[in-house]
Design a protein around this motif. Structure first.
Motif, PDB file in Angstrom:
ATOM      1  N   GLU A 176      26.347  59.700  45.064  1.00 58.43           N
ATOM      2  CA  GLU A 176      27.192  58.958  45.982  1.00 58.43           C
ATOM      3  C   GLU A 176      26.302  58.301  47.033  1.00 58.43           C
ATOM      4  O   GLU A 176      25.191  58.757  47.289  1.00 58.43           O
ATOM      5  CB  GLU A 176      28.218  59.873  46.651  1.00 58.43           C
ATOM      6  N   GLU A 177      26.799  57.236  47.549  1.00 62.41           N
ATOM      7  CA  GLU A 177      26.095  56.605  48.673  1.00 62.41           C
ATOM      8  C   GLU A 177      26.733  57.099  49.967  1.00 62.41           C
ATOM      9  O   GLU A 177      27.954  57.188  50.066  1.00 62.41           O
ATOM     10  CB  GLU A 177      26.226  55.073  48.611  1.00 62.41           C
ATOM     11  N   ARG A 178      25.866  57.396  50.926  1.00 65.72           N
ATOM     12  CA  ARG A 178      26.353  57.802  52.245  1.00 65.72           C
ATOM     13  C   ARG A 178      25.826  56.781  53.260  1.00 65.72           C
ATOM     14  O   ARG A 178      24.662  56.407  53.216  1.00 65.72           O
ATOM     15  CB  ARG A 178      25.846  59.196  52.610  1.00 65.72           C
ATOM     16  N   VAL A 179      26.701  56.388  54.138  1.00 68.77           N
ATOM     17  CA  VAL A 179      26.293  55.429  55.158  1.00 68.77           C
ATOM     18  C   VAL A 179      25.756  56.214  56.341  1.00 68.77           C
ATOM     19  O   VAL A 179      26.436  57.026  56.959  1.00 68.77           O
ATOM     20  CB  VAL A 179      27.468  54.532  55.600  1.00 68.77           C
ATOM     21  N   VAL A 180      24.496  55.996  56.584  1.00 67.64           N
ATOM     22  CA  VAL A 180      23.821  56.559  57.740  1.00 67.64           C
ATOM     23  C   VAL A 180      23.234  55.322  58.420  1.00 67.64           C
ATOM     24  O   VAL A 180      23.519  54.203  58.040  1.00 67.64           O
ATOM     25  CB  VAL A 180      22.723  57.545  57.294  1.00 67.64           C
ATOM     26  N   VAL A 181      22.426  55.502  59.380  1.00 67.50           N
ATOM     27  CA  VAL A 181      21.794  54.326  59.960  1.00 67.50           C
ATOM     28  C   VAL A 181      21.076  53.585  58.830  1.00 67.50           C
ATOM     29  O   VAL A 181      21.049  52.377  58.794  1.00 67.50           O
ATOM     30  CB  VAL A 181      20.828  54.730  61.087  1.00 67.50           C
ATOM     31  N   THR A 182      20.574  54.321  57.891  1.00 70.26           N
ATOM     32  CA  THR A 182      19.986  53.726  56.691  1.00 70.26           C
ATOM     33  C   THR A 182      20.768  54.262  55.485  1.00 70.26           C
ATOM     34  O   THR A 182      21.349  55.341  55.526  1.00 70.26           O
ATOM     35  CB  THR A 182      18.505  54.114  56.545  1.00 70.26           C
ATOM     36  N   ARG A 183      20.754  53.538  54.454  1.00 64.75           N
ATOM     37  CA  ARG A 183      21.446  53.983  53.240  1.00 64.75           C
ATOM     38  C   ARG A 183      20.511  54.852  52.428  1.00 64.75           C
ATOM     39  O   ARG A 183      19.381  54.468  52.131  1.00 64.75           O
ATOM     40  CB  ARG A 183      21.847  52.767  52.418  1.00 64.75           C
ATOM     41  N   GLU A 184      20.964  56.033  52.063  1.00 65.69           N
ATOM     42  CA  GLU A 184      20.157  56.969  51.298  1.00 65.69           C
ATOM     43  C   GLU A 184      20.986  57.503  50.135  1.00 65.69           C
ATOM     44  O   GLU A 184      22.198  57.637  50.233  1.00 65.69           O
ATOM     45  CB  GLU A 184      19.715  58.149  52.178  1.00 65.69           C
ATOM     46  N   LEU A 185      20.308  57.831  49.080  1.00 62.81           N
ATOM     47  CA  LEU A 185      20.982  58.437  47.929  1.00 62.81           C
ATOM     48  C   LEU A 185      20.880  59.948  48.023  1.00 62.81           C
ATOM     49  O   LEU A 185      19.827  60.489  48.337  1.00 62.81           O
ATOM     50  CB  LEU A 185      20.315  57.987  46.610  1.00 62.81           C
ATOM     51  N   TYR A 186      21.974  60.622  47.776  1.00 61.35           N
ATOM     52  CA  TYR A 186      22.010  62.084  47.741  1.00 61.35           C
ATOM     53  C   TYR A 186      22.539  62.498  46.374  1.00 61.35           C
ATOM     54  O   TYR A 186      23.499  61.913  45.872  1.00 61.35           O
ATOM     55  CB  TYR A 186      22.929  62.647  48.833  1.00 61.35           C
ATOM     56  N   LEU A 187      21.903  63.458  45.818  1.00 63.41           N
ATOM     57  CA  LEU A 187      22.407  64.034  44.578  1.00 63.41           C
ATOM     58  C   LEU A 187      23.503  65.005  44.962  1.00 63.41           C
ATOM     59  O   LEU A 187      23.260  66.063  45.522  1.00 63.41           O
ATOM     60  CB  LEU A 187      21.284  64.758  43.812  1.00 63.41           C
ATOM     61  N   LYS A 188      24.714  64.607  44.696  1.00 62.25           N
ATOM     62  CA  LYS A 188      25.869  65.386  45.125  1.00 62.25           C
ATOM     63  C   LYS A 188      26.042  66.633  44.258  1.00 62.25           C
ATOM     64  O   LYS A 188      26.242  67.730  44.770  1.00 62.25           O
ATOM     65  CB  LYS A 188      27.127  64.518  45.059  1.00 62.25           C
ATOM     66  N   GLU A 189      26.004  66.471  42.975  1.00 63.58           N
ATOM     67  CA  GLU A 189      26.140  67.608  42.069  1.00 63.58           C
ATOM     68  C   GLU A 189      25.625  67.193  40.697  1.00 63.58           C
ATOM     69  O   GLU A 189      25.382  66.028  40.424  1.00 63.58           O
ATOM     70  CB  GLU A 189      27.596  68.082  41.969  1.00 63.58           C
ATOM     71  N   GLU A 190      25.473  68.160  39.833  1.00 65.02           N
ATOM     72  CA  GLU A 190      25.117  67.924  38.448  1.00 65.02           C
ATOM     73  C   GLU A 190      26.198  68.569  37.584  1.00 65.02           C
ATOM     74  O   GLU A 190      26.719  69.626  37.926  1.00 65.02           O
ATOM     75  CB  GLU A 190      23.766  68.562  38.088  1.00 65.02           C
ATOM     76  N   LEU A 191      26.506  67.925  36.515  1.00 62.97           N
ATOM     77  CA  LEU A 191      27.419  68.518  35.546  1.00 62.97           C
ATOM     78  C   LEU A 191      26.558  69.105  34.437  1.00 62.97           C
ATOM     79  O   LEU A 191      25.818  68.393  33.755  1.00 62.97           O
ATOM     80  CB  LEU A 191      28.369  67.463  34.949  1.00 62.97           C
ATOM     81  N   HIS A 192      26.610  70.391  34.263  1.00 57.85           N
ATOM     82  CA  HIS A 192      25.869  71.055  33.192  1.00 57.85           C
ATOM     83  C   HIS A 192      26.849  71.265  32.033  1.00 57.85           C
ATOM     84  O   HIS A 192      27.788  72.046  32.151  1.00 57.85           O
ATOM     85  CB  HIS A 192      25.305  72.399  33.670  1.00 57.85           C
ATOM     86  N   ILE A 193      26.603  70.578  30.952  1.00 60.07           N
ATOM     87  CA  ILE A 193      27.493  70.640  29.789  1.00 60.07           C
ATOM     88  C   ILE A 193      26.758  71.372  28.669  1.00 60.07           C
ATOM     89  O   ILE A 193      25.704  70.917  28.210  1.00 60.07           O
ATOM     90  CB  ILE A 193      27.891  69.218  29.332  1.00 60.07           C
ATOM     91  N   ARG A 194      27.273  72.491  28.254  1.00 53.94           N
ATOM     92  CA  ARG A 194      26.629  73.304  27.216  1.00 53.94           C
ATOM     93  C   ARG A 194      27.512  73.286  25.967  1.00 53.94           C
ATOM     94  O   ARG A 194      28.698  73.532  26.020  1.00 53.94           O
ATOM     95  CB  ARG A 194      26.456  74.737  27.702  1.00 53.94           C
ATOM     96  N   ARG A 195      26.883  72.989  24.820  1.00 53.91           N
ATOM     97  CA  ARG A 195      27.591  72.971  23.547  1.00 53.91           C
ATOM     98  C   ARG A 195      27.247  74.230  22.764  1.00 53.91           C
ATOM     99  O   ARG A 195      26.080  74.583  22.641  1.00 53.91           O
ATOM    100  CB  ARG A 195      27.174  71.748  22.725  1.00 53.91           C
ATOM    101  N   THR A 196      28.244  74.893  22.266  1.00 51.20           N
ATOM    102  CA  THR A 196      28.021  76.036  21.391  1.00 51.20           C
ATOM    103  C   THR A 196      28.814  75.801  20.114  1.00 51.20           C
ATOM    104  O   THR A 196      29.973  75.375  20.168  1.00 51.20           O
ATOM    105  CB  THR A 196      28.481  77.359  22.043  1.00 51.20           C
ATOM    106  N   GLU A 197      28.165  76.021  18.990  1.00 49.05           N
ATOM    107  CA  GLU A 197      28.824  75.812  17.711  1.00 49.05           C
ATOM    108  C   GLU A 197      29.189  77.146  17.102  1.00 49.05           C
ATOM    109  O   GLU A 197      28.485  78.141  17.267  1.00 49.05           O
ATOM    110  CB  GLU A 197      27.925  75.034  16.750  1.00 49.05           C
TER     111      GLU A 197
END
Length: 144
Positions: free
Chosen positions: A81-102
């Motif tokens: 997501e983009e956050r508006v601060v005095v400067t624009r910075e990128l923050y990694l908000k979350e990761e989706l961990h997707i695990r496949r099991t057969e």
């Protein structure tokens, strides 16, 4: 000169042989086929994939959008997501961990198969069938 009466005449003879053949029925054979259906269970391997999605909060500043990463059966999809601060910075908000099991499961499916059997009967020569009954038997065989 000799007189013709004094000559002896010997007749020459030749025998000629003539052979003839006649066909006769000495026996008959009747072949019947029967088709039967056999029901059986056939083992089949069925594979299904179950997917678990786990949200992992990160909330870390980043300089660029990360790539989607796959490690074995785990795929990590970054959510930014983009956050508006005095400067624009990128923050990694979350990761989706997707695990496949057969999972492989063996099950049995009902199937029908057909099989033919042949029955041979020897008939005496006096059991004569008409051509019409022979054609009916052939037509019945072709219907299978």
């Amino acid at each position: 000169m000799t007189d013709r009466r004094d000559e002896a005449v010997l007749p020459v003879m030749e025998e000629q042989l003539e052979i003839s053949k006649t066909m006769r029925v000495t026996g008959r054979v009747r072949v019947e086929t029967r088709t039967e259906t056999v029901d059986s269970l056939v083992p089949v391997d069925l594979t299904s994939t179950h997917v678990d999605v786990e949200r992992v909060p990160v909330d870390r500043r980043i300089d660029r959008i990360p790539d989607i990463v796959t490690e074995g059966d785990l795929t990590i999809v970054p959510v930014v997501e983009e956050r508006v601060v005095v400067t624009r910075e990128l923050y990694l908000k979350e990761e989706l961990h997707i695990r496949r099991t057969e999972r492989v499961e063996t099950t049995e499916l009902p199937v029908s198969t057909r099989r033919q059997t042949a029955h041979v009967a020897r008939l005496p020569p006096d059991d004569v069938q008409t051509d019409d009954s022979i054609m009916k038997a052939k037509d019945a065989q072709n219907d299978l």
